[in-house]
Design an enzyme around this catalytic site. Structure first.
Site, PDB file in Angstrom:
ATOM      1  N   ARG A 103     -48.977   8.697  53.862  1.00 56.75           N
ATOM      2  CA  ARG A 103     -49.656   7.225  54.200  1.00 56.75           C
ATOM      3  C   ARG A 103     -50.970   7.352  53.649  1.00 56.75           C
ATOM      4  O   ARG A 103     -51.593   8.349  53.547  1.00 56.75           O
ATOM      5  CB  ARG A 103     -49.530   6.908  55.687  1.00 56.75           C
ATOM      6  CG  ARG A 103     -48.168   6.110  56.094  1.00 56.75           C
ATOM      7  CD  ARG A 103     -48.258   5.618  57.474  1.00 56.75           C
ATOM      8  NE  ARG A 103     -48.063   6.955  58.420  1.00 56.75           N
ATOM      9  CZ  ARG A 103     -49.206   7.293  59.069  1.00 56.75           C
ATOM     10  NH1 ARG A 103     -50.406   6.575  59.015  1.00 56.75           N
ATOM     11  NH2 ARG A 103     -49.362   8.328  59.757  1.00 56.75           N
ATOM     12  N   TYR A 233     -44.092   6.249  48.537  1.00 66.04           N
ATOM     13  CA  TYR A 233     -43.928   6.901  49.875  1.00 66.04           C
ATOM     14  C   TYR A 233     -43.613   6.112  51.251  1.00 66.04           C
ATOM     15  O   TYR A 233     -44.030   4.985  51.387  1.00 66.04           O
ATOM     16  CB  TYR A 233     -45.063   7.910  50.323  1.00 66.04           C
ATOM     17  CG  TYR A 233     -45.096   8.255  51.584  1.00 66.04           C
ATOM     18  CD1 TYR A 233     -44.389   9.263  51.680  1.00 66.04           C
ATOM     19  CD2 TYR A 233     -45.795   7.713  52.664  1.00 66.04           C
ATOM     20  CE1 TYR A 233     -44.193  10.124  53.070  1.00 66.04           C
ATOM     21  CE2 TYR A 233     -45.785   8.194  53.910  1.00 66.04           C
ATOM     22  CZ  TYR A 233     -44.991   9.380  54.098  1.00 66.04           C
ATOM     23  OH  TYR A 233     -44.612  10.126  55.331  1.00 66.04           O
ATOM     24  N   LYS A 242     -43.563   1.009  59.383  1.00 64.13           N
ATOM     25  CA  LYS A 242     -45.154   0.819  59.988  1.00 64.13           C
ATOM     26  C   LYS A 242     -45.842  -0.437  59.932  1.00 64.13           C
ATOM     27  O   LYS A 242     -46.313  -1.048  60.423  1.00 64.13           O
ATOM     28  CB  LYS A 242     -45.988   2.064  59.478  1.00 64.13           C
ATOM     29  CG  LYS A 242     -45.329   3.391  59.746  1.00 64.13           C
ATOM     30  CD  LYS A 242     -45.362   3.689  61.159  1.00 64.13           C
ATOM     31  CE  LYS A 242     -44.399   4.951  61.505  1.00 64.13           C
ATOM     32  NZ  LYS A 242     -44.970   6.230  61.824  1.00 64.13           N
ATOM     33  N   HIS A 262     -45.709   2.677  68.838  1.00 66.85           N
ATOM     34  CA  HIS A 262     -45.479   3.736  68.064  1.00 66.85           C
ATOM     35  C   HIS A 262     -44.664   4.878  69.047  1.00 66.85           C
ATOM     36  O   HIS A 262     -45.461   5.947  69.387  1.00 66.85           O
ATOM     37  CB  HIS A 262     -46.750   4.373  67.590  1.00 66.85           C
ATOM     38  CG  HIS A 262     -46.446   5.291  66.531  1.00 66.85           C
ATOM     39  ND1 HIS A 262     -47.407   6.432  66.322  1.00 66.85           N
ATOM     40  CD2 HIS A 262     -45.503   5.730  65.528  1.00 66.85           C
ATOM     41  CE1 HIS A 262     -46.873   7.143  65.053  1.00 66.85           C
ATOM     42  NE2 HIS A 262     -45.816   6.485  64.747  1.00 66.85           N
ATOM     43  N   SER A 284     -48.151  10.767  64.679  1.00 67.11           N
ATOM     44  CA  SER A 284     -47.161  11.280  63.437  1.00 67.11           C
ATOM     45  C   SER A 284     -47.220  12.603  63.657  1.00 67.11           C
ATOM     46  O   SER A 284     -48.367  13.312  63.531  1.00 67.11           O
ATOM     47  CB  SER A 284     -47.852  10.559  62.090  1.00 67.11           C
ATOM     48  OG  SER A 284     -47.681   9.277  62.031  1.00 67.11           O
ATOM     49  N   CYS A 286     -46.255  15.005  65.565  1.00 65.82           N
ATOM     50  CA  CYS A 286     -46.376  15.799  66.585  1.00 65.82           C
ATOM     51  C   CYS A 286     -45.113  16.098  67.419  1.00 65.82           C
ATOM     52  O   CYS A 286     -45.243  16.271  68.742  1.00 65.82           O
ATOM     53  CB  CYS A 286     -47.543  14.988  67.366  1.00 65.82           C
ATOM     54  SG  CYS A 286     -49.140  15.197  67.027  1.00 65.82           S
ATOM     55  N   ASP A 311     -39.398   6.615  66.690  1.00 60.58           N
ATOM     56  CA  ASP A 311     -40.626   6.559  66.181  1.00 60.58           C
ATOM     57  C   ASP A 311     -41.398   5.042  66.666  1.00 60.58           C
ATOM     58  O   ASP A 311     -42.490   4.893  67.113  1.00 60.58           O
ATOM     59  CB  ASP A 311     -40.495   6.404  64.470  1.00 60.58           C
ATOM     60  CG  ASP A 311     -41.964   6.304  64.005  1.00 60.58           C
ATOM     61  OD1 ASP A 311     -42.951   7.193  64.467  1.00 60.58           O
ATOM     62  OD2 ASP A 311     -42.053   5.683  62.711  1.00 60.58           O
ATOM     63  N   ARG A 400     -39.954  14.863  53.695  1.00 59.03           N
ATOM     64  CA  ARG A 400     -38.998  13.886  54.932  1.00 59.03           C
ATOM     65  C   ARG A 400     -37.714  14.040  54.587  1.00 59.03           C
ATOM     66  O   ARG A 400     -37.132  14.006  53.353  1.00 59.03           O
ATOM     67  CB  ARG A 400     -39.613  12.421  54.777  1.00 59.03           C
ATOM     68  CG  ARG A 400     -41.002  12.178  55.133  1.00 59.03           C
ATOM     69  CD  ARG A 400     -41.415  12.131  56.502  1.00 59.03           C
ATOM     70  NE  ARG A 400     -42.702  12.207  56.937  1.00 59.03           N
ATOM     71  CZ  ARG A 400     -43.201  11.785  58.290  1.00 59.03           C
ATOM     72  NH1 ARG A 400     -42.431  11.367  59.147  1.00 59.03           N
ATOM     73  NH2 ARG A 400     -44.263  12.138  58.377  1.00 59.03           N
TER      74      ARG A 400
HETATM   75  O1  SAT Z   1     -44.898   7.587  56.662  1.00 61.63           O
HETATM   76  S1  SAT Z   1     -44.582   7.199  57.846  1.00 61.63           S
HETATM   77  O2  SAT Z   1     -45.372   6.148  58.352  1.00 61.63           O
HETATM   78  O3  SAT Z   1     -43.217   6.388  57.474  1.00 61.63           O
HETATM   79  C1  SAT Z   1     -44.082   8.309  59.086  1.00 61.63           C
HETATM   80  C2  SAT Z   1     -45.125   8.565  59.854  1.00 61.63           C
HETATM   81  O4  SAT Z   1     -46.386   8.921  59.447  1.00 61.63           O
HETATM   82  O5  SAT Z   1     -45.136   8.481  61.263  1.00 61.63           O
HETATM   83 MN    MN Z   2     -44.533   7.348  63.137  1.00 66.64          MN
END
Ligand code: SAT
Ligand code: MN
Length: 617
Positions: A103, A233, A242, A262, A284, A286, A311, A400
């Site tokens: 991101r 991405y 998100k 989140h 994110s 963690c 998530d 991912r």
């Molecule tokens: O890149 S994403 O936002 O989909 C995954 C994350 O950072 O939690």
């Molecule tokens: Mn996330």
């Protein structure tokens, strides 16, 4: 069998009951009103086609056949490559542009008419300027490409809490990911048709030329729209995630009296067959996915864990004042490195079939490979080069997997329940080497909001930028709250007046280290021991020590049977350093003050209370 039934007990209405009969005016409003595509949808598709000039338009039906066709097409043009079909059936690898792997918070904007409504927590641009800038980049952007129209539903297709969107994208990679991550296609379109014009989120996406100089992720919460260009991405391109389910939805949730958070959602079933559901917010990368599909350690073999989501949680108060959660997503977009049979066996197993990998390495026999996989050897890295340790890791640290949630061995049978699951505990946490104890409980809801607002964490590879710096990440929502944090905290606080059955609020930290940098707590499956204490606190079955920062476990109350951990280490994990905490609370105070006049006085009062108690103690 008995256990599985126990797991169902938590839900009050049987699955599939028509919840439109509930006394809820919003639901009545959502009765079928149309039987054709809303004008606004067709009109918007036409406008976008005119602007972006695609070679073809494809309305996605979300079928398996469509998925397979797109996979074939991407195999043919090199967007995907097939992985070892014997050991990893239906698994594919996508290697992204090396400049497009995470991101981009510095290129992400919330475009409200008033700058203050976006708040200091967001980058802001005036809507007219933002549209002009981004539309200039969209002009002609889809030339020679197919424009996919992707109707999707965030949340169970029959849930009154679900919300729909349509993403227009020129990326077939986005389409197949959206198929795995959301309820995508015909059923979603039917719901959009039923709910009518103006109710769905419009998300426009193009990979553009992938140049970071021409990359922007724009949110228009007042218009329920998103425009994202220049990145393929996940978090930038899968707009249901998100962008919609957090940034736009949080804004909507505030207006409508619910919460878009989140948070993972997990069910913990005790040996008596009773299940408590926990919603947990961690920044994110963690370990949310690991926690959501935790496998009980041998010492807790008669416990069970059920995954609802890893998530995002959408939380609503029900008629009885309980907070209920649904997961708007139906798939996982998880961090690959570190996943192995010890850290997360469920994830390790579920990504051996029907998965899309992005930016991992490969072995010589064409299996995916990543750091700490603990089997196989890398032959190629995530840029497709021959593996050479001097080039860095084989898999990108933010590589991912994408899989449908039902691949998960611990998938909850209530994952599609229209009214979600009742939440017993809300848990906040971060990645902190020091300071934050393994677990503590807030004194009440208001204090819990302060605990959430004060969350800080060391940064990870999920966002472009420096890794390992401590930064404030309130409720793990810093990159995702679609409006001013001051108003967001006020919204959180307002729940206190609306119900006396709210969940208890806790804070966890799995990441405490000793002076040598060794983790004090074993983590992973053993985290169940901490969740167990949390549940026992919710049930009023265990005492705690009241301190200025909240309730801490009494020594011995976190079960350490069969765990190789010394009393001294355990004591270090559940005690606090007052001087350090005074510093932390004053840093939190300064942080809160940076929100100026809009900061709710009640939140500042909570912070002052903790400071006063720490100073007295
Ligand atoms: O890149 S994403 O936002 O989909 C995954 C994350 O950072 O939690
Ligand atoms: Mn996330």
């Amino acid at each position: 069998m008995h256990a599985a039934q126990g797991h169902e007990i938590a839900i009050m209405r049987p699955l599939g009951t028509d919840i439109r009969q509930q006394n809820d005016s919003r639901i009545a409003f959502r009765e079928p009103t149309m039987t054709t595509k809303p004008d606004s949808l067709q009109q918007w598709v036409n406008e976008v086609a005119e602007l972006t000039n695609p070679a073809a338009i494809h309305w996605c039906d979300g079928s398996d056949a469509e998925y397979e066709d797109l996979i074939k097409q991407m195999l043919a043009d090199g967007t995907l490559s097939e992985l070892n079909n014997e050991s990893y059936p239906n698994c594919y690898l996508h290697l992204s542009d090396p400049n497009d792997v995470a991101r981009v918070e510095h290129l992400t904007f919330v475009c409200t008419s008033e700058e203050d409504d976006a708040g200091p927590n967001n980058n802001w641009m005036a809507p007219a300027e933002a549209h002009a800038k981004v539309d200039a980049l969209f002009a002609g952007a889809m030339q020679g490409r197919t424009m996919y129209v992707i109707p999707y539903c965030m949340g169970p297709i029959d849930s009154p809490f679900s919300r729909c969107g349509v993403e227009i994208s020129d990326s077939p990679y986005v389409v197949v990911n959206m198929k795995l991550m959301t309820r995508m296609g015909t059923a979603a379109l039917a719901r959009i048709e039923r709910e009518g014009e103006g109710d769905f989120v419009k998300g426009l996406h193009s990979t553009g030329d992938l140049s970071p100089d021409r990359r922007m992720i724009m949110h228009f919460p007042e218009e329920l729209s998103i425009k994202s260009i220049g990145s393929g991405y996940g978090g930038n391109a899968l707009l249901g995630k998100k962008c919609h389910a957090l940034r736009i939805a949080s804004h909507q949730a505030r207006q409508e009296g619910w919460l878009a958070e989140h948070m993972l959602i997990v069910g913990i079933e005790n040996p008596d067959g009773e299940t408590h559901y926990i919603a947990c917010a961690l920044p994110s990368a963690c370990g949310k996915t690991n926690l959501a599909m935790l496998i009980p350690p041998d010492s807790h073999a008669d416990w069970k864990v059920w995954t609802l989501g890893d998530d995002i949680a959408w939380l609503h108060l029900d008629d009885e004042g309980r907070l209920r959660a649904i997961n708007p997503e139906s798939g996982y977009f998880g961090v690959v490195p570190g996943t192995n049979s010890k850290t997360n066996k469920n994830a390790f197993d579920m990504i051996t079939h029907d998965a899309i990998y992005t930016n991992v390495g490969r072995t010589s026999n064409n299996e995916p490979w990543w750091e700490d996989k603990q089997v196989g050897e890398p032959a190629y890295d995530w840029q497709g080069r021959d593996y050479d340790a001097s080039n860095g890791p084989a898999a990108h640290p933010n590589s991912r997997f994408t899989v449908a949630a039902c691949n998960n061995p611990s998938y909850s049978s209530l994952a599609e329940a229209p009214d979600g699951v009742p939440i017993s505990a809300i848990v906040f946490g971060g990645r902190r080497k020091e300071l934050a104890p393994l677990v503590y409980q807030s004194k009440d809801w208001k204090h819990g909001v302060l605990v959430g607002a004060g969350v800080a964490s060391e940064t990870t590879a999920a966002n472009v930028g420096e890794v390992g710096v401590v930064r404030r990440d309130p409720m793990a929502m810093k990159p995702f709250c679609g409006y001013n944090f001051a108003d967001y905290w006020a919204h959180w606080l307002s729940f206190d007046e609306r119900s006396d059955k709210l969940p208890k609020i806790f804070h966890i930290n799995w990441f405490r280290q000793d002076k040598q940098g060794k983790f004090l707590w074993p983590g992973f499956g053993e985290n169940l021991r901490v969740l167990r204490w949390i549940i026992e606190r919710c049930e009023g079955r265990v005492d705690a020590i009241e301190t200025a920062i909240g309730y801490l476990p009494k020594s011995g109350d976190i079960d350490t049977t069969q765990l190789d951990i010394s009393d001294a280490t355990m004591q270090a994990l559940i005690s606090i350093d007052k001087a350090q905490w005074l510093e932390e609370m004053s840093a939190i105070g300064e942080y809160l003050d940076s929100y100026g006049d809009r900061l709710p006085a009640a939140l500042k009062a909570e912070q002052q209370k903790v400071v006063d108690q720490l100073s007295q103690a």
